[in-house]
Motif scaffolding. Structure first.
Motif, mmCIF file in Angstrom:
data_model
loop_
_atom_site.group_PDB
_atom_site.id
_atom_site.type_symbol
_atom_site.label_atom_id
_atom_site.label_comp_id
_atom_site.label_asym_id
_atom_site.label_seq_id
_atom_site.Cartn_x
_atom_site.Cartn_y
_atom_site.Cartn_z
ATOM 1 N N ASN A 9 0.835 -1.212 0.000
ATOM 2 C CA ASN A 9 0.000 0.000 0.000
ATOM 3 C C ASN A 9 0.868 1.260 0.000
ATOM 4 O O ASN A 9 0.556 2.248 -0.672
ATOM 5 C CB ASN A 9 -0.930 0.012 1.207
ATOM 6 C CG ASN A 9 -2.018 -1.045 1.117
ATOM 7 O OD1 ASN A 9 -2.383 -1.484 0.028
ATOM 8 N ND2 ASN A 9 -2.526 -1.470 2.256
ATOM 9 N N PHE A 10 1.950 1.235 0.766
ATOM 10 C CA PHE A 10 2.874 2.367 0.782
ATOM 11 C C PHE A 10 3.624 2.460 -0.539
ATOM 12 O O PHE A 10 3.860 3.551 -1.062
ATOM 13 C CB PHE A 10 3.864 2.230 1.949
ATOM 14 C CG PHE A 10 3.251 2.450 3.290
ATOM 15 C CD1 PHE A 10 3.046 3.731 3.781
ATOM 16 C CD2 PHE A 10 2.868 1.380 4.083
ATOM 17 C CE1 PHE A 10 2.475 3.950 5.022
ATOM 18 C CE2 PHE A 10 2.299 1.576 5.327
ATOM 19 C CZ PHE A 10 2.092 2.862 5.799
ATOM 20 N N THR A 69 -5.880 0.604 -2.576
ATOM 21 C CA THR A 69 -5.142 -0.221 -1.622
ATOM 22 C C THR A 69 -5.367 -1.690 -1.968
ATOM 23 O O THR A 69 -6.463 -2.086 -2.369
ATOM 24 C CB THR A 69 -5.585 0.054 -0.180
ATOM 25 O OG1 THR A 69 -6.989 -0.177 -0.064
ATOM 26 C CG2 THR A 69 -5.287 1.488 0.215
ATOM 27 N N MET A 73 -5.155 -2.813 6.210
ATOM 28 C CA MET A 73 -4.111 -2.356 7.125
ATOM 29 C C MET A 73 -4.677 -1.311 8.070
ATOM 30 O O MET A 73 -5.803 -0.823 7.893
ATOM 31 C CB MET A 73 -2.933 -1.758 6.355
ATOM 32 C CG MET A 73 -3.271 -0.503 5.564
ATOM 33 S SD MET A 73 -1.837 0.283 4.786
ATOM 34 C CE MET A 73 -1.062 1.027 6.218
ATOM 35 N N GLU A 75 -3.505 2.435 9.740
ATOM 36 C CA GLU A 75 -2.509 3.505 9.678
ATOM 37 C C GLU A 75 -2.810 4.564 10.735
ATOM 38 O O GLU A 75 -3.940 5.029 10.859
ATOM 39 C CB GLU A 75 -2.467 4.169 8.300
ATOM 40 C CG GLU A 75 -1.380 5.243 8.213
ATOM 41 C CD GLU A 75 -1.256 5.883 6.847
ATOM 42 O OE1 GLU A 75 -0.428 6.799 6.699
ATOM 43 O OE2 GLU A 75 -1.979 5.486 5.920
ATOM 44 N N ASN A 77 -1.798 8.302 11.624
ATOM 45 C CA ASN A 77 -1.197 9.412 10.890
ATOM 46 C C ASN A 77 -1.238 10.698 11.698
ATOM 47 O O ASN A 77 -2.255 11.022 12.314
ATOM 48 C CB ASN A 77 -1.937 9.614 9.561
ATOM 49 C CG ASN A 77 -1.188 10.530 8.621
ATOM 50 O OD1 ASN A 77 -1.265 11.743 8.743
ATOM 51 N ND2 ASN A 77 -0.458 9.943 7.679
ATOM 52 N N GLY A 126 2.179 2.433 9.736
ATOM 53 C CA GLY A 126 1.297 1.403 9.213
ATOM 54 C C GLY A 126 1.609 0.046 9.808
ATOM 55 O O GLY A 126 2.781 -0.294 10.029
#
Length: 332
Positions: A9-10, A69, A73, A75, A77, A126
């Motif tokens: 995803n990153f 995505t 997951m 995340e 932030n 993440g």
């Protein structure tokens, strides 16, 4: 849920920004291409199931970045500078500077919106769903929250609030540590676990998808009570006064507050007072007596005692430490 590594995803976000990526799941530093803008994105992978991304970038033109995505997951932030927006399935979400957001993400289409010439500084953490469940389980393997139950039928859910002083202190320490290329993975991992712990306690204990028997109205009143005691930290109301202010009897307030926040009303107040005191002492503008008064303690000796119990250090020594650190920095 797919078997794709959550790091992917990153990776698709980095690729969308045309960052010169060398590794798919390793620590790396990537500069924004000059035709897009300027700045750097730093990625840290202290262990296989944690991805930390620090972005410090400015775009030359408005930037709209769509992506899908590929696996579920979680995340966490932190928006440190620059107001940003994301769109998920027709819903718009805004993240303001000084905000903390816990995002539960399934396989879904997301669009990131960035405004030209606006500096953006963000830190994201993440983890995969399995790690989230591992952290949430207690010693008896009972789970206080579950990814699918929290999401329900939605592919995305976000919890967002302003950063509290304790989080700000950990973030500041972590960002300073990440500037040093010799920082050990253990140090990064410890800071990540601290931040995740605070966020899970803050957002998920207050989640109506759990086992709480409180109504939405009751929960709203208890949040109001929390806001009042923080706002009136120096001169807080008594429990009876507080219950009258929110329109709830004191027994229900006591039991409901503990159910949501895991502690009593005045233990919560004490912790918030001490968190603010730590922040004030770190800034170095107030001495111990002034700090104790600023957070509602009329007796500085008692303040020093409870501060030492919570943080393991006398506030006077802390003032001296921060003063010496500031002096050392100014001489460099």
């Amino acid at each position: 849920m797919s078997g794709i590594d959550f790091h992917h995803n990153f990776n698709i976000f980095f690729d969308g920004l045309e960052l010169p990526r060398q590794n798919k799941d390793r620590t790396e530093h990537m500069s924004l291409h000059s035709h897009r803008g300027e700045g750097i994105v730093r990625r840290f992978v202290p262990r296989f199931d944690i991805d930390v991304v620090v972005s410090d970038i400015t775009f030359r033109q408005d930037c709209s970045l769509p992506l899908i995505t590929k696996t579920a997951m979680i995340e966490l932030n932190y928006c440190l500078q620059g107001r940003r927006e994301i769109a998920v399935e027709g819903s718009q979400y805004e993240f303001a500077p000084g905000s903390c957001a816990l995002q539960l993400i399934n396989e879904v289409g997301v669009r990131f919106e960035f405004i030209r010439n606006q500096p953006y500084r963000m830190l994201g953490i993440g983890i995969p769903v399995a790690t989230f469940h591992h952290f949430i389980d207690d010693g008896s393997r009972r789970r206080s929250a579950e990814f699918t139950r929290i999401l329900g039928q939605a592919p995305f859910r976000v919890f967002q609030e302003t950063m509290d002083p304790a989080t700000s202190i950990i973030l500041k320490r972590m960002l300073e540590s990440l500037q040093n290329r010799n920082t050990k993975n253990l140090e990064i991992e410890c800071s990540v676990l601290e931040l995740l712990s605070i966020a899970f306690q803050r957002f998920l204990k207050d989640d109506s998808s759990g086992m709480t028997k409180l109504s939405k109205t009751d929960m709203q009143k208890i949040r109001e009570a929390r806001d009042i005691i923080i706002e009136r930290m120096i001169d807080p109301p008594s429990l009876i006064e507080l219950s009258r202010m929110i329109g709830m009897n004191d027994f229900k307030l006591k039991s409901g507050f503990k159910e949501i926040y895991g502690t009593t009303v005045f233990s919560y107040l004490r912790d918030k007072r001490l968190e603010k005191a730590l922040l004030l002492l770190q800034h170095g503008n107030l001495n111990v007596n002034e700090t104790s008064c600023a957070v509602g303690y009329s007796n500085s000796s008692y303040f020093s005692e409870v501060f030492r119990e919570k943080y393991g250090i006398n506030p006077g020594k802390l003032v001296k430490h921060f003063a010496e650190s500031t002096l050392f920095s100014s001489e460099q």
